[in-house]
Design an enzyme around this catalytic site. Structure first.
Site: not given
Length: 334
Positions: A146, A154
């Site tokens: 992202h 992440c």
């Protein structure tokens, strides 16, 4: 007053989350980023089409993400390597919720896993835990690639980078590719790099990952991924079809690799044996939280976390754990 109270509750809940997810509290629906004429021209110069299949490789130690596209040869070629702004955890697979580990392994992303309304600009879900990880009892959810330079499990890029990557993969999926493969590695799986971690508890797992890495390096074709015997198995066809139980022993394989490919893969195995015999093990002296590409670390060092957040994120999303990001435990390895 009701609206204000609800908003405050949402903010409080989001702040308490330990994963890279907004748990449904994404921004209002918006138009996803489109493939720019500049990117399309760069593809054309490399003999690639916007709708041709795409493949993504991620390397933690080097803090890099690569986008590969099928070119006019019919094989994958590197389109672009992106420096990664932030990842969290340490080298090794993710095994449980809250461990801040970014996943390692082989994943497949379909169009339903793309999120144009992410609180981190745009994102795509890796699909962790995959079949193997689920069978092994690993836990966690919403592990993404992202925007915004912030990670709690992440892989975080800048908004500009993820916008470009999102447009590339979305166009490939709309062009007919049903899903694209993501290969997430602890480091570039050369014999020298892997041998340096021969005493690491994750070494057996990493050696299996290297089989898939080597096949792609040798052939520039996407490896077929099966799971059995508690591990990944690559480019095998089995009697009776694909194994149903990832934990059960693998059925007999009924196919053989092309002799030239098999020969080149054997050479890679021999290189690893030599490196293992002569190399010394790399030991991490202390745990630090994840990594950041040196180009971003220089910005963080010179400009500070607040200024950098404004440069890499349209929402000025705070850099995660900036003090830890300034450390570079892999400088010796690089």
């Amino acid at each position: 007053m009701i609206a204000s109270a609800r908003a405050a509750a949402v903010v409080g809940l989001c702040a308490s989350l330990a994963a890279c997810t907004s748990m449904g509290f994404d921004s209002a629906s918006k138009e996803p980023p489109k493939l720019s004429s500049k990117v399309a021209a760069a593809m054309s110069a490399k003999g690639m089409k916007p709708e041709s299949p795409v493949l993504v490789r991620i390397f933690k130690q080097e803090s890099e993400l690569e986008v590969w596209k099928v070119d006019k040869s019919g094989n994958y070629a590197l389109f672009k390597a992106y420096p990664m702004c932030r990842w969290s955890g340490k080298l090794g697979p993710k095994t449980k919720s809250g461990d801040r580990q970014a996943p390692e392994g082989f994943y497949h992303v379909s169009s339903s896993m793309l999120n144009p309304n992410s609180q981190y600009y745009v994102s795509f879900n890796l699909g962790y835990p995959n079949r193997l990880e689920s069978a092994l009892g690993y836990t966690g959810e919403a592990l993404m690639v992202h925007g915004a330079c912030s990670s709690s499990g992440c892989y975080a890029m800048t908004d500009a980078q993820i916008g470009e990557i999102y447009a590339i993969v979305e166009r490939a999926l709309k062009g007919g590719q049903d899903r694209f493969q993501v290969q997430a590695y602890p480091f570039r799986m050369t014999a020298k790099n892997l041998a340096a971690y021969k005493n690491d508890p994750n070494f057996p797992f990493w050696r299996t990952l290297k089989d898939g890495y080597d096949y792609f390096e040798v052939t520039r074709r996407q490896p077929k991924v099966s799971v059995c015997g508690r591990r990944y198995v690559f480019n095998a066809e089995f009697a009776g079809g694909e194994p149903a139980d990832p934990l059960a022993a693998c059925p007999p394989a009924v196919n053989q690799l092309d002799p030239q490919v098999a020969s080149r893969l054997d050479v890679e195995k021999q290189k690893l044996d030599v490196a293992m015999a002569g190399g010394t093990s790399s030991v991490m002296n202390a745990y630090v939280d994840g990594g950041m590409h040196p180009s971003f670390r220089a910005i963080l060092k010179n400009s500070g976390a607040k200024d950098m957040a404004g440069r890499v994120s349209g929402t000025k999303y705070p850099i995660s754990r900036p003090e830890a990001a300034l450390a570079d435990p892999f400088s010796g390895a690089r």
